[in-house]
Write a protein that holds these residues in place. Structure first.
Motif, PDB file in Angstrom:
ATOM      1  N   GLY A  23      15.384  22.472  22.478  1.00  0.00           N
ATOM      2  CA  GLY A  23      13.886  23.032  23.991  1.00  0.00           C
ATOM      3  C   GLY A  23      15.518  23.419  24.776  1.00  0.00           C
ATOM      4  O   GLY A  23      16.976  23.141  24.702  1.00  0.00           O
ATOM      5  N   CYS A  24      14.770  23.759  26.150  1.00  0.00           N
ATOM      6  CA  CYS A  24      16.014  23.717  27.613  1.00  0.00           C
ATOM      7  C   CYS A  24      15.356  22.857  27.948  1.00  0.00           C
ATOM      8  O   CYS A  24      15.326  21.926  27.714  1.00  0.00           O
ATOM      9  CB  CYS A  24      14.721  25.121  28.501  1.00  0.00           C
ATOM     10  N   ALA A  25      16.685  22.651  28.284  1.00  0.00           N
ATOM     11  CA  ALA A  25      16.802  21.319  29.398  1.00  0.00           C
ATOM     12  C   ALA A  25      16.881  22.218  31.078  1.00  0.00           C
ATOM     13  O   ALA A  25      17.331  22.939  31.603  1.00  0.00           O
ATOM     14  CB  ALA A  25      18.883  21.208  29.026  1.00  0.00           C
ATOM     15  N   VAL A  26      16.180  21.521  31.656  1.00  0.00           N
ATOM     16  CA  VAL A  26      15.418  21.361  33.190  1.00  0.00           C
ATOM     17  C   VAL A  26      17.426  21.608  33.827  1.00  0.00           C
ATOM     18  O   VAL A  26      17.823  20.823  33.240  1.00  0.00           O
ATOM     19  CB  VAL A  26      14.615  20.367  33.191  1.00  0.00           C
ATOM     20  N   GLY A  27      17.227  22.113  35.013  1.00  0.00           N
ATOM     21  CA  GLY A  27      18.328  21.624  36.435  1.00  0.00           C
ATOM     22  C   GLY A  27      18.598  22.991  36.022  1.00  0.00           C
ATOM     23  O   GLY A  27      18.913  23.820  35.585  1.00  0.00           O
ATOM     24  N   PRO A  28      19.469  23.045  36.966  1.00  0.00           N
ATOM     25  CA  PRO A  28      20.257  24.175  36.501  1.00  0.00           C
ATOM     26  C   PRO A  28      21.464  24.230  36.087  1.00  0.00           C
ATOM     27  O   PRO A  28      22.071  23.561  35.670  1.00  0.00           O
ATOM     28  CB  PRO A  28      20.878  24.216  38.902  1.00  0.00           C
ATOM     29  N   ASP A  29      21.895  26.085  35.030  1.00  0.00           N
ATOM     30  CA  ASP A  29      22.509  25.846  34.289  1.00  0.00           C
ATOM     31  C   ASP A  29      23.906  25.829  35.360  1.00  0.00           C
ATOM     32  O   ASP A  29      24.244  27.131  36.341  1.00  0.00           O
ATOM     33  CB  ASP A  29      22.494  26.736  33.487  1.00  0.00           C
ATOM     34  N   TYR A  30      25.431  25.578  35.254  1.00  0.00           N
ATOM     35  CA  TYR A  30      26.315  25.830  35.775  1.00  0.00           C
ATOM     36  C   TYR A  30      27.589  27.516  35.867  1.00  0.00           C
ATOM     37  O   TYR A  30      27.075  27.932  34.876  1.00  0.00           O
ATOM     38  CB  TYR A  30      27.623  25.175  35.396  1.00  0.00           C
ATOM     39  N   VAL A  31      27.120  28.184  37.509  1.00  0.00           N
ATOM     40  CA  VAL A  31      27.953  29.136  37.590  1.00  0.00           C
ATOM     41  C   VAL A  31      28.982  28.930  38.224  1.00  0.00           C
ATOM     42  O   VAL A  31      28.663  28.227  39.457  1.00  0.00           O
ATOM     43  CB  VAL A  31      27.307  30.155  36.999  1.00  0.00           C
ATOM     44  N   ARG A  32      29.826  29.050  37.567  1.00  0.00           N
ATOM     45  CA  ARG A  32      31.247  29.289  38.521  1.00  0.00           C
ATOM     46  C   ARG A  32      31.087  29.840  40.218  1.00  0.00           C
ATOM     47  O   ARG A  32      30.980  31.198  39.546  1.00  0.00           O
ATOM     48  CB  ARG A  32      32.372  30.054  38.107  1.00  0.00           C
ATOM     49  N   PRO A  33      31.313  29.469  41.168  1.00  0.00           N
ATOM     50  CA  PRO A  33      30.747  30.214  42.305  1.00  0.00           C
ATOM     51  C   PRO A  33      32.035  31.424  42.461  1.00  0.00           C
ATOM     52  O   PRO A  33      33.560  30.767  42.246  1.00  0.00           O
ATOM     53  CB  PRO A  33      31.417  29.260  43.449  1.00  0.00           C
ATOM     54  N   ALA A  34      31.480  32.581  42.751  1.00  0.00           N
ATOM     55  CA  ALA A  34      32.485  34.073  43.260  1.00  0.00           C
ATOM     56  C   ALA A  34      33.515  33.302  44.771  1.00  0.00           C
ATOM     57  O   ALA A  34      32.750  33.336  45.298  1.00  0.00           O
ATOM     58  CB  ALA A  34      31.949  34.221  42.467  1.00  0.00           C
ATOM     59  N   MET A  35      34.671  33.496  44.624  1.00  0.00           N
ATOM     60  CA  MET A  35      35.267  32.973  46.002  1.00  0.00           C
ATOM     61  C   MET A  35      36.723  33.801  46.119  1.00  0.00           C
ATOM     62  O   MET A  35      37.027  33.476  47.492  1.00  0.00           O
ATOM     63  CB  MET A  35      35.682  30.996  45.556  1.00  0.00           C
ATOM     64  N   THR A  36      36.882  34.019  45.297  1.00  0.00           N
ATOM     65  CA  THR A  36      37.813  35.576  45.020  1.00  0.00           C
ATOM     66  C   THR A  36      38.371  36.570  45.773  1.00  0.00           C
ATOM     67  O   THR A  36      39.405  37.304  45.016  1.00  0.00           O
ATOM     68  CB  THR A  36      38.836  34.880  44.037  1.00  0.00           C
ATOM     69  N   GLN A  37      36.567  36.923  45.335  1.00  0.00           N
ATOM     70  CA  GLN A  37      36.730  38.526  46.003  1.00  0.00           C
ATOM     71  C   GLN A  37      37.346  38.990  47.255  1.00  0.00           C
ATOM     72  O   GLN A  37      37.306  38.086  48.438  1.00  0.00           O
ATOM     73  CB  GLN A  37      35.213  39.026  45.999  1.00  0.00           C
ATOM     74  N   ASN A  38      38.571  39.635  47.530  1.00  0.00           N
ATOM     75  CA  ASN A  38      38.514  39.948  48.520  1.00  0.00           C
ATOM     76  C   ASN A  38      39.862  39.105  49.041  1.00  0.00           C
ATOM     77  O   ASN A  38      40.363  39.290  50.203  1.00  0.00           O
ATOM     78  CB  ASN A  38      38.197  41.288  49.422  1.00  0.00           C
ATOM     79  N   ALA A  39      40.290  37.894  48.651  1.00  0.00           N
ATOM     80  CA  ALA A  39      41.559  37.417  48.907  1.00  0.00           C
ATOM     81  C   ALA A  39      42.649  37.683  48.039  1.00  0.00           C
ATOM     82  O   ALA A  39      42.593  38.206  47.288  1.00  0.00           O
ATOM     83  CB  ALA A  39      40.792  36.138  48.122  1.00  0.00           C
ATOM     84  N   HIS A  40      43.924  37.426  49.108  1.00  0.00           N
ATOM     85  CA  HIS A  40      45.003  38.039  48.700  1.00  0.00           C
ATOM     86  C   HIS A  40      45.915  36.929  49.297  1.00  0.00           C
ATOM     87  O   HIS A  40      45.296  36.103  50.167  1.00  0.00           O
ATOM     88  CB  HIS A  40      45.240  38.695  49.067  1.00  0.00           C
ATOM     89  N   PHE A  41      47.208  36.748  49.188  1.00  0.00           N
ATOM     90  CA  PHE A  41      48.306  36.297  50.084  1.00  0.00           C
ATOM     91  C   PHE A  41      48.477  36.394  51.485  1.00  0.00           C
ATOM     92  O   PHE A  41      49.527  35.281  51.460  1.00  0.00           O
ATOM     93  CB  PHE A  41      49.572  35.716  49.018  1.00  0.00           C
ATOM     94  N   SER A  42      48.373  37.585  51.466  1.00  0.00           N
ATOM     95  CA  SER A  42      48.949  37.844  52.553  1.00  0.00           C
ATOM     96  C   SER A  42      48.366  39.316  53.596  1.00  0.00           C
ATOM     97  O   SER A  42      47.852  39.996  52.541  1.00  0.00           O
ATOM     98  CB  SER A  42      50.509  38.006  52.577  1.00  0.00           C
ATOM     99  N   ARG A  43      47.971  39.546  54.424  1.00  0.00           N
ATOM    100  CA  ARG A  43      47.398  40.168  54.763  1.00  0.00           C
ATOM    101  C   ARG A  43      49.103  41.931  54.574  1.00  0.00           C
ATOM    102  O   ARG A  43      48.348  42.951  54.884  1.00  0.00           O
ATOM    103  CB  ARG A  43      47.226  40.590  56.470  1.00  0.00           C
ATOM    104  N   GLU A  44      50.022  41.052  54.896  1.00  0.00           N
ATOM    105  CA  GLU A  44      51.204  42.988  54.382  1.00  0.00           C
ATOM    106  C   GLU A  44      51.312  42.662  52.906  1.00  0.00           C
ATOM    107  O   GLU A  44      50.688  42.028  51.866  1.00  0.00           O
ATOM    108  CB  GLU A  44      52.463  41.512  55.261  1.00  0.00           C
ATOM    109  N   GLU A  45      52.258  43.845  52.843  1.00  0.00           N
ATOM    110  CA  GLU A  45      52.803  44.186  51.466  1.00  0.00           C
ATOM    111  C   GLU A  45      53.306  43.293  51.313  1.00  0.00           C
ATOM    112  O   GLU A  45      54.220  42.715  51.399  1.00  0.00           O
ATOM    113  CB  GLU A  45      53.985  45.443  51.859  1.00  0.00           C
ATOM    114  N   PRO A  46      52.707  43.115  49.529  1.00  0.00           N
ATOM    115  CA  PRO A  46      53.478  41.111  48.786  1.00  0.00           C
ATOM    116  C   PRO A  46      54.786  42.067  48.380  1.00  0.00           C
ATOM    117  O   PRO A  46      55.634  42.542  48.600  1.00  0.00           O
ATOM    118  CB  PRO A  46      52.579  42.277  47.256  1.00  0.00           C
ATOM    119  N   LEU A  47      55.402  40.645  48.264  1.00  0.00           N
ATOM    120  CA  LEU A  47      56.327  40.896  48.112  1.00  0.00           C
ATOM    121  C   LEU A  47      57.392  40.505  47.029  1.00  0.00           C
ATOM    122  O   LEU A  47      56.913  40.979  45.783  1.00  0.00           O
ATOM    123  CB  LEU A  47      56.849  39.090  49.049  1.00  0.00           C
TER     124      LEU A  47
END
Length: 502
Positions: A23-47
């Motif tokens: 049967g089904c289990a009540v409660g939310p099914d876990y989904v990893r939060p999307a956090m790395t969209q448009n994320a990078h290590f620097s605004r400058e050109e990569p080293l």
């Protein structure tokens, strides 16, 4: 008759159990939060690369985006002594042993929780001797022999038990990545301590060389004093410089001893069991090709981020547990037994008894206790989500800091090498001029001090390049996914998957 009834009921009970398990289990099914969209290590050109210098540890380093990280990254320094110390630390460290034990505990708890999905079967046997009628004479004594098997089962109708198992598996996953974090911290600490030992030892050697140079200058000053070419104040000034330089040796020796003691502790030894090592910066190879992971890969590679995510998964499953606790609870109990006055008649026809009980309970009023417990679980999820976001942000910050340090420290070493070369040329020229009487003693003292500072700064800059490289491997997760099972998972046990169908 009894056996036929039990045989008829068993398939239906098995079918009911299978349906409830699926049967089904009540409660939310876990989904990893999307956090790395448009994320990078620097605004400058990569080293992509660093400056180079013509000294040990001064090679240009090239960063290759997407390059995988070796599991045994410390071998890139090409020091068999260093590799041996890291391997010994992984075997003997109390921190590693404690993390492995914590993982085993978490795995066993998952196995224990999984047992809740299945019926509990209990066998009972007893013999009772009792007086049937109190006060009767002669007394009437009865013997009752009984044997029975009972089965109890709490159907997981709403999935509360499955959510508890999911939460326990998330805890096991958390302990797995805590173990990986312990491995990473320990290996990085051993390598950094080796770099410190090499750096301090080189600083001691440089300082001793400077003392010899200054003592030669002192002897020259004394010779010129006897000839009347300089005043006694010049000799006293040179003696003060020699003494000041010598005074820097005890603190350096203290740093060396402390680093040795730290290394001994990493190896799980006592100070009197210290292992003699001979690290020098010239004996350590600086890796020239370095990996730089894609931003989207950081959350998969960093043990601390994965551990924070496991806590978030656990909090999500706990919400389902609290919701299931608000719903009706079901229980099935069945028993089959035999009662007889004589032991030889225990399983004879007509001695069998059976019972089948089904129950359901639902709390109607608890002053909102279960509702508040659900709110606690929701708040715990929000807290874990905030911690997870903080871990991801810190991971990106660590990588950004290391990339900047790789670039600037390479430039610094190049400048320090140039400064040391210029200071040495200036010192040699000043010494020649001083012998000829072309410059005063103050000029010689200044040249000596400048050269001393330049050499020590160059040694520290060399050590920084090795430390930056270690920090990069640590910031990118250390390549635990490529490490042989002989070094981690095979020693501690694989983490149990939270999926129930595995």
């Amino acid at each position: 008759m009894t056996l036929r009834i039990w045989s008829a009921l068993a398939p239906q009970l098995g079918l009911l159990s299978a349906l409830l398990l699926g049967g089904c289990a009540v409660g939310p099914d876990y989904v990893r939060p999307a956090m790395t969209q448009n994320a990078h290590f620097s605004r400058e050109e990569p080293l992509t690369g660093t400056a180079s210098s013509a000294v040990p540890g001064g090679a240009a380093q090239h960063l290759i985006e997407g390059m995988d990280i070796p599991g045994l990254w410390w071998t890139l320094f090409r020091s068999s002594e260093l590799t041996g110390l890291v391997e010994e630390a992984l075997r003997a460290s109390p921190d590693v042993a404690a993390a492995q034990a914590s993982l085993r505990q978490a795995n066993e708890l998952v196995y224990a929780d999984r047992a809740s999905l299945f019926p509990i079967v209990v066998a009972n046997a007893s013999t009772t001797r009792e007086k049937a009628k109190f006060g009767a004479f002669p007394p009437e004594l009865l013997t009752i022999n009984a044997a029975s098997v009972s089965v109890s089962y709490a159907p997981d109708v709403f999935g509360g038990t499955r959510r508890e198992i999911e939460a326990a598996a998330a805890v096991a996953e958390y302990q797995q990545f805590e173990l990986e974090a312990t491995y990473l911290t320990l290996t990085a600490s051993v390598v950094n301590t080796a770099v410190t030992l090499a750096s301090v030892r080189d600083q001691i050697a440089v300082t001793k060389d400077l003392v010899r140079i200054q003592e030669a200058g002192l002897n020259l000053a004394k010779s010129r004093l006897r000839l009347g070419a300089v005043s006694n104040s010049d000799v006293l000034a040179q003696e003060a410089v020699v003494a000041q330089t010598r005074a820097t040796l005890p603190p350096l020796q203290r740093q060396l001893d402390q680093a040795r003691h730290q290394m001994t502790a990493y190896l799980g030894r006592f100070p009197n069991q210290e292992q003699v090592e001979h690290f020098e910066l010239a004996g350590l190879h600086l890796p020239e090709e370095l990996p730089i992971s894609l931003p989207s890969s950081i959350i998969e590679q960093r043990p601390d981020v994965r551990a924070a995510e496991a806590r978030l998964h656990q909090a999500s499953a706990n919400i389902g547990v609290t919701i299931a606790n608000e719903l009706p609870q079901f229980n099935l109990t069945g028993s089959l037994g035999f009662n007889a006055s004589r032991l030889v008649d225990l399983f004879s026809p007509g001695t069998g008894v059976w019972a089948l009980v089904g129950s359901v309970s639902q709390s109607l009023f608890d002053t909102g206790a279960r509702w508040h417990r659900k709110q606690v679980a929701v708040a715990a999820y929000d807290e874990s989500a905030a911690h997870y976001r903080g871990a991801v942000v810190k991971a990106f910050q660590d990588v950004a800091n290391v990339l900047r340090a790789l670039d600037t420290d390479a430039d610094e070493l190049k400048q320090q090498v140039d400064a040391e070369r210029a200071a040495l040329d200036s010192l040699e020229l000043t010494q020649t001029q001083y012998r000829l009487g072309a410059v005063g003693y103050v000029n010689l003292l200044t040249a000596q001090q400048t050269y001393q500072n330049a050499v020590l700064a160059r040694v520290r800059a060399q050590a920084s390049r090795y430390s930056d490289t270690v920090a990069l491997f640590q910031a990118l997760g250390g390549g635990w996914w490529n490490r042989s099972k002989n070094t981690s998972q095979a020693q501690a046990g694989q983490v149990i998957s939270p999926r129930l169908d595995q």
